[in-house]
Design an enzyme around this catalytic site. Structure first.
Site, PDB file in Angstrom:
ATOM      1  N   TYR A   1      24.487  54.964  16.902  1.00 29.05           N
ATOM      2  CA  TYR A   1      23.661  55.872  16.035  1.00 29.05           C
ATOM      3  C   TYR A   1      22.182  55.761  15.998  1.00 29.05           C
ATOM      4  O   TYR A   1      21.601  54.916  16.847  1.00 29.05           O
ATOM      5  CB  TYR A   1      24.221  55.485  14.362  1.00 29.05           C
ATOM      6  CG  TYR A   1      25.616  56.194  14.065  1.00 29.05           C
ATOM      7  CD1 TYR A   1      26.387  56.594  14.764  1.00 29.05           C
ATOM      8  CD2 TYR A   1      25.904  56.364  12.459  1.00 29.05           C
ATOM      9  CE1 TYR A   1      27.337  57.482  14.738  1.00 29.05           C
ATOM     10  CE2 TYR A   1      27.031  56.870  12.357  1.00 29.05           C
ATOM     11  CZ  TYR A   1      27.600  57.524  13.190  1.00 29.05           C
ATOM     12  OH  TYR A   1      28.795  58.110  12.828  1.00 29.05           O
ATOM     13  N   SER A   2      21.359  56.605  15.251  1.00 31.14           N
ATOM     14  CA  SER A   2      19.879  56.654  15.325  1.00 31.14           C
ATOM     15  C   SER A   2      19.265  55.388  15.111  1.00 31.14           C
ATOM     16  O   SER A   2      19.546  54.270  14.688  1.00 31.14           O
ATOM     17  CB  SER A   2      19.602  57.521  14.306  1.00 31.14           C
ATOM     18  OG  SER A   2      20.064  58.899  14.459  1.00 31.14           O
TER      19      SER A   2
ATOM     20  N   ASN B   1      22.192  65.965  17.851  1.00 28.97           N
ATOM     21  CA  ASN B   1      21.691  65.945  16.565  1.00 28.97           C
ATOM     22  C   ASN B   1      20.396  65.181  16.433  1.00 28.97           C
ATOM     23  O   ASN B   1      19.303  65.666  17.084  1.00 28.97           O
ATOM     24  CB  ASN B   1      22.665  65.460  15.366  1.00 28.97           C
ATOM     25  CG  ASN B   1      23.540  64.174  15.585  1.00 28.97           C
ATOM     26  OD1 ASN B   1      24.066  63.862  16.500  1.00 28.97           O
ATOM     27  ND2 ASN B   1      23.170  63.158  14.649  1.00 28.97           N
ATOM     28  N   ASP B   2      20.249  64.059  15.729  1.00 34.62           N
ATOM     29  CA  ASP B   2      18.763  63.497  15.578  1.00 34.62           C
ATOM     30  C   ASP B   2      18.066  63.238  16.764  1.00 34.62           C
ATOM     31  O   ASP B   2      18.456  62.544  17.643  1.00 34.62           O
ATOM     32  CB  ASP B   2      18.900  62.132  14.699  1.00 34.62           C
ATOM     33  CG  ASP B   2      19.975  62.157  13.408  1.00 34.62           C
ATOM     34  OD1 ASP B   2      20.329  63.119  13.325  1.00 34.62           O
ATOM     35  OD2 ASP B   2      20.239  61.096  12.925  1.00 34.62           O
TER      36      ASP B   2
END
Ligand code: FRU
Length: 471
Positions: free
Chosen positions: A100-101, A40-41
């Protein structure tokens, strides 16, 4: 999980899955995608010591949103990428439910340093988050330095996605946040070092800067100067559609304004890409002074788990690398100039829509000069429709079979469409708007004429794009 256990599982997942993923006819030929599992990101996008580094949210063990770590690729030309060691895996208590990002900087000693969110979920469904550091260890990996910031008072466990930069005097960080009463905000911190952070305040969000009610959570903020102004890109969640705007489950947009180091005075919110799949973009300024951007051609929680690539063991891809620029105070995007190098032999067609013989668009660059009203088919599952003032992208939903539309204003200028097997990125009026989407046309899709005025003239330039896979 213990790092060695995770690594064993990742090796098995790659050994068992890589050939299958590569054999998928929907696999992009020149866009970045994870070798196996879920991407994803974009994270940690930076040019450092003469190489572009791009990290990405990666579940190497499956196509679900779990086990998030950071994959890592590098390149000198934004086209040909090389795999690096996996950068972050969720092995510590402060990141038990995902690394996470976040972003990357060159620290005071010039060392590549990652700032990311350690996400922790509890059995009762609640969560907390820590902003954490990791530094390049000189051997291709990253040494975790642990959390440097925990939750501020008044906020839920949804505080994440640190984007950090140095303004010449101090470090600054923006964070996406959800207040305890469900308002989305962007928080600003300042730090003398990357270890010590003070909260400055909230610089944008629901109820701020004239936006009114504007979502319960803002993810992935990115604040940067571009020319004489500042831009804040962010992804608000919880906004209802209004006419042709905000048609996706979650939004991604920009605010232009003036930032004085503490406050951000800004204008209206505009969608950054008006297509079906585009989310969580991240920018960096490169050594040529360009503001470059990668976005994720996906959207969380929207028909993701029925994508036809899942039987092949992979899901999602990045956008093409894009350059941001202003035109008449409007934020525009164009594919980076480096992409020209992938172009093969040009085919030009000029004539009426009815005369158009069709062309292969497996992997192609199209420049379209259009007039009147008409449409072109991309395989049998997507259609680009033009009419005075408006461009509409129609797509057949791969899950429901229903035809859906996204559209953008059109001043009648050139439209560039980049095709890569299962993705379309349309740049309208030389990049004033973009419409991006995944679509799953099967093998060897054709561009063919659709409905339109009989006399509708089109001028089309087509270049096949050569593959440049990650090595
Ligand atoms: C955006 C996002 C981020 C988060 C990451 C987790 O797509 O939800 O807010 O850090 O994905 O993978």
């Amino acid at each position: 999980m213990k790092e060695s256990d995770l690594l064993h599982q990742i090796v098995r997942s790659l050994l068992a899955g890589q050939l299958k993923a590569a054999a998928d006819p929907h696999r992009p030929r020149w866009h970045l995608a994870a070798p196996v599992g879920l991407l994803n990101d974009p994270n940690g996008f930076i040019e450092h010591d003469g190489r572009y580094h791009l990290f990405y949210q990666w579940n190497p063990l499956g196509c679900e949103h779990r086990n998030k770590g950071w994959g890592h690729v590098t390149s000198t030309d934004l086209l040909h990428w090389q795999h690096e060691s996996v950068a972050l895996l969720p092995t510590e208590a402060y990141e038990s439910h995902g690394c996470y990002s976040g972003s990357a900087v060159s620290d005071e000693q010039g060392r590549l340093t990652l700032i990311y969110t350690g996400n922790v979920k509890f059995p009762d469904g609640s969560r907390t988050a820590y902003q954490c550091l990791a530094r390049a260890d000189g051997e291709g990996g990253f040494e975790k330095l642990g959390p440097v910031l925990d939750l501020p008072a008044g906020y839920s466990g949804h505080v994440r996605d640190p984007k950090v930069w140095h303004d010449g005097q101090q470090w600054l960080m923006v964070l996406g946040a959800r207040t305890l009463d469900d308002k989305g905000e962007v928080l600003l911190y300042r730090g003398e070092t990357l270890q010590s952070w003070q909260r400055v305040g909230s610089i944008a969000g629901s109820g701020h800067g004239g936006l009114g009610e504007f979502g319960y959570m803002w993810e992935c903020p990115d604040l940067f100067p571009l020319g004489a102004r500042h831009v804040l890109i962010s992804c608000p969640q919880g906004i209802a559609p209004v006419g042709e705007d905000y048609r996706n489950l979650y939004q991604c947009g920009w605010l232009a304004g003036d930032f004085d180091g503490e406050r951000f005075e800004h204008g209206a919110f505009h969608e950054l890409d008006r297509g079906f799949e585009f989310y969580a973009p991240q920018t960096t300024r490169d050594s040529q002074g360009r503001r470059l951007l990668f976005g994720w051609l996906g959207l969380p929680e929207e028909n993701e788990m029925s994508q036809p690539t899942i039987p092949y063991g992979w899901i999602h891809q990045m956008s093409c690398p894009r350059e941001l620029f202003w035109q008449d105070e409007w934020l525009c995007q164009r594919p980076v100039a480096e992409l020209e190098a992938l172009k093969g032999e040009q085919i030009r067609f000029e004539g009426t829509l009815g005369e158009f013989p069709g062309l292969a668009i497996d992997s192609a660059w199209l420049d379209l000069d259009l007039c009147g009203e008409g449409s072109l088919w991309f395989g049998a599952v997507a259609e680009l429709v033009w009419q005075p003032g408006r461009i509409t992208l129609r797509r057949q939903n791969w899950q429901s079979g229903v035809w859906e539309t996204r559209s953008s204003p059109w001043a009648g200028g050139r439209i560039t469409v980049l095709c890569d097997r299962s993705s379309l990125e349309c740049f309208i009026d030389e990049g004033r708007h973009s419409l991006s989407a995944r679509y799953f046309p099967g093998e060897k899709p054709q561009l063919s004429s659709g409905n339109g005025d009989d006399g509708c003239k089109i001028c089309l330039n087509h270049w096949p794009l050569s593959a440049c896979l990650v090595q």
